[in-house]
Design an enzyme around this catalytic site. Structure first.
Site, short mmCIF file in Angstrom:
data_model
loop_
_atom_site.label_atom_id
_atom_site.label_comp_id
_atom_site.label_asym_id
_atom_site.label_seq_id
_atom_site.Cartn_x
_atom_site.Cartn_y
_atom_site.Cartn_z
N ASP A 71 0.80 -1.22 0.00
CA ASP A 71 0.00 0.00 0.00
C ASP A 71 0.83 1.27 0.00
OD1 ASP A 71 -1.89 -1.79 2.45
OD2 ASP A 71 -2.25 -1.73 0.29
N GLU A 77 -11.25 0.31 -3.52
CA GLU A 77 -10.51 0.82 -2.35
C GLU A 77 -9.25 1.57 -2.79
OE1 GLU A 77 -8.60 -3.62 -2.09
OE2 GLU A 77 -9.86 -2.91 -0.47
C1 6LW Z 1 -5.74 -1.87 2.39
C2 6LW Z 1 -6.76 -2.03 1.34
C3 6LW Z 1 -6.55 -3.44 1.01
O1 6LW Z 1 -6.02 -0.88 3.31
O2 6LW Z 1 -6.01 -4.13 2.00
O3 6LW Z 1 -6.89 -5.27 -0.16
C4 6LW Z 1 -5.80 -3.23 3.05
N1 6LW Z 1 -6.84 -3.99 -0.03
O4 6LW Z 1 -6.59 -1.18 0.27
C5 6LW Z 1 -4.59 -3.63 3.74
O5 6LW Z 1 -3.54 -3.70 2.89
#
Ligand code: 6LW
Length: 534
Positions: A40, A208
């Site tokens: 991330d 996300e």
């Molecule tokens: C992150 C989100 C995600 O905050 O996993 O799978 C979380 N996506 O974007 C942790 O990496």
């Protein structure tokens, strides 16, 4: 008085000397730019300096801050969470804690906005110096969901972008990206929440990792969808006004490796953040996973790709459309940093920034002095969800070697200390010394197995491991020249992604000591710890 010829000569020597690094500068770079557990990524530029942060879940200190001048060479300069009173991770499984952060700079202040899942949710930190100290958390209880991001519009208004589960989901794992004003005076979200997109695909799962940018006067919303696995992708959405409506771009996804099949060596590409260099070029940092036999042992790493805008549309590595393992490096001054020695002699009075522990230490649990790390034996054990006396650094290579010299003696059956390879409280290897022997223990999906045990009486012992792909061999000896294997070759599936409760975080290698539930005043003394690519 220097004659003109002499001055010219000196100038020439100086020019050559100054241009030497540039002359030896490579024209290309290798991906990943931050190998090993670096998920991330978020990035910002201040002048000709670049700063990058990654998520770290329950590792402490958390939120590492990396600095670069050329987007390829990075130095770890500090952590945004490095005071136990900032964040308590006790009781949290390894995959919770600090999720995806965003780093930005505005009018002299650095901001990191982040989510502590299971420990207070959304908050932001500020700092004048990116190396720290960072502020205590400014909690945003009204901010729902995860993956917060911030941007300032031309009029100085600060906007918060986040993701939350869709109110009336029409499909599985449907998320909605929303924007709202963040009033930094009141330190809270104000006004209405405005939904922006559910993602590009009409069944986009896990929309996300959003970031909102204002480029050429228009709003570009870049998000991830498909989840941080084989279906991961970056998509972009456009609007003339910050609160939308947002239109999905025709070329979406702008980047994904999901179409390459399960045996493609790099997958799960997604969760990106754009940055414009001081020369006007655009680049994107994102996460990805390298695989061996469909297994990822180094977790989510940070990759870099070139971006060129076709009007408002970001085109990733034009002509390629994928992340490249080798490509022409950014047109920036090549600025390598001095490589830290592979052998950490524990000089000085504190640990190097690369060393972390798991969960928040509630009291000092080690000392660094006399050229050694003195690790206290604590009651707590690593297969619990509370802090234990564990000190690890990231495993960054598929082929690696590590060793350490430890002095430890005990007359108590409950006391142990040694070398650890840690992924979660249920997935790890420990090579430990106890009262009369050395023991290699494997914990996999919560099941503990004693792989091998050998009698050993000396106070001093050398531990050694060598990892090659999915294989790892543990050894021990009274010196590095007299190493003997302990146990057969083991399989690194134990630290791989998606095995048991291994998700999101990544593997570390280092030292561990415990008195297994009983009080102890004993210490294990580590003279040095060596880790390097093999
Ligand atoms: C992150 C989100 C995600 O905050 O996993 O799978 C979380 N996506 O974007 C942790 O990496």
């Amino acid at each position: 008085m220097l004659k003109s010829k002499q001055i010219a000569l000196i100038m020439m020597v100086l020019m050559t000397w100054v241009s030497l690094p540039a002359q030896n500068a490579p024209t290309t770079f290798e991906n990943p730019i931050l190998p090993g557990y670096h998920p991330d990524p978020s990035i910002c530029r201040v002048g000709d300096d670049y700063y990058l942060v990654n998520s770290t879940f329950v590792w402490f200190p958390g939120l590492p801050i990396y600095h670069s001048k050329d987007l390829v060479n990075w130095e770890l300069i500090g952590h945004a969470i490095d005071r136990p009173d900032q964040m308590d991770f006790d009781g949290l499984p390894d995959m919770l804690g600090l999720f995806a952060p965003t780093i930005r700079y505005h009018e002299g202040t650095f901001y990191i906005i982040n989510t502590c899942v299971g420990c207070g949710m959304n908050f932001y930190l500020t700092a004048k110096n990116p190396a720290g100290p960072w502020s205590d958390p400014n909690w945003l209880p009204e901010a729902d969901g995860i993956d917060p991001s911030i941007m300032w519009d031309d009029d100085g208004t600060c906007y918060y972008t986040g993701v939350v589960g869709a109110e009336n989901p029409e499909w599985k794992d449907q998320g909605v990206i929303y924007n709202q004003v963040l009033d930094l005076q009141q330190k809270k979200l104000v006004g209405e929440r405005h939904n922006a997109t559910y993602g590009h695909a009409n069944n986009a799962s896990y929309s996300e990792g959003p970031h909102l940018y204002k480029i050429n006067g228009k709003y570009l919303l870049m998000i991830s969808e498909g989840g941080t696995g084989v279906y991961h992708a970056l998509t972009v959405h456009h609007s003339d006004s910050v609160f939308g409506p947002y239109t999905t771009d025709y070329i979406n996804p702008v980047l994904s490796h999901r179409q390459f099949g399960l045996d493609y060596p790099v997958h799960a590409i997604g969760h990106g953040d754009l940055v414009q260099t001081q020369n006007g070029d655009w680049w994107c940092v994102m996460l990805g996973k390298r695989r061996i036999n469909r297994l990822t042992t180094l977790a989510r790493e940070t990759f870099l790709a070139k971006v060129e805008f076709d009007d408002q549309t970001p085109v990733f590595n034009p002509g390629e459309g994928k992340v490249l393992m080798t490509q022409t490096r950014p047109d920036l001054p090549w600025t390598p940093f001095e490589k830290k020695p592979a052998k950490d002699e524990f000089n000085g009075d504190k640990l190097d920034l690369k060393w972390c522990t798991i969960r928040t230490p509630k009291k000092p649990f080690y000392q660094v002095n006399q050229g050694a790390l003195h690790l206290n034996l604590q009651q707590e054990v690593m297969d619990s969800l509370v802090h234990s006396a564990t000190v690890v650094q990231r495993i960054e290579h598929h082929n690696f070697e590590a060793s350490t010299k430890m002095s430890f003696k005990t007359s108590k059956n409950n006391e142990q200390a040694g070398l650890t390879i840690y992924r979660t409280n249920e997935n790890h290897f420990n090579l430990l010394k106890d009262k009369n022997s050395l023991v290699l223990i494997k914990a996999f999906k919560g099941e503990q197995t004693e792989i091998a045990r050998v009698p050993y009486k000396n106070k001093d012992v050398y531990f050694h491991v060598e990892g090659h792909g999915l294989d790892i061999q543990f050894s021990y000896g009274e010196s590095l020249d007299a190493l003997k294997p302990i146990g057969d070759k083991q399989n690194l599936i134990v630290i791989a992604d998606l095995q048991g409760n291994a998700m999101f975080n990544g593997p570390g290698i280092g030292m561990y000591a415990t008195s297994n539930g009983k009080d102890s005043k004993n210490q294990a003394v580590f003279d040095w710890f060596y880790y390097d690519e093999k």
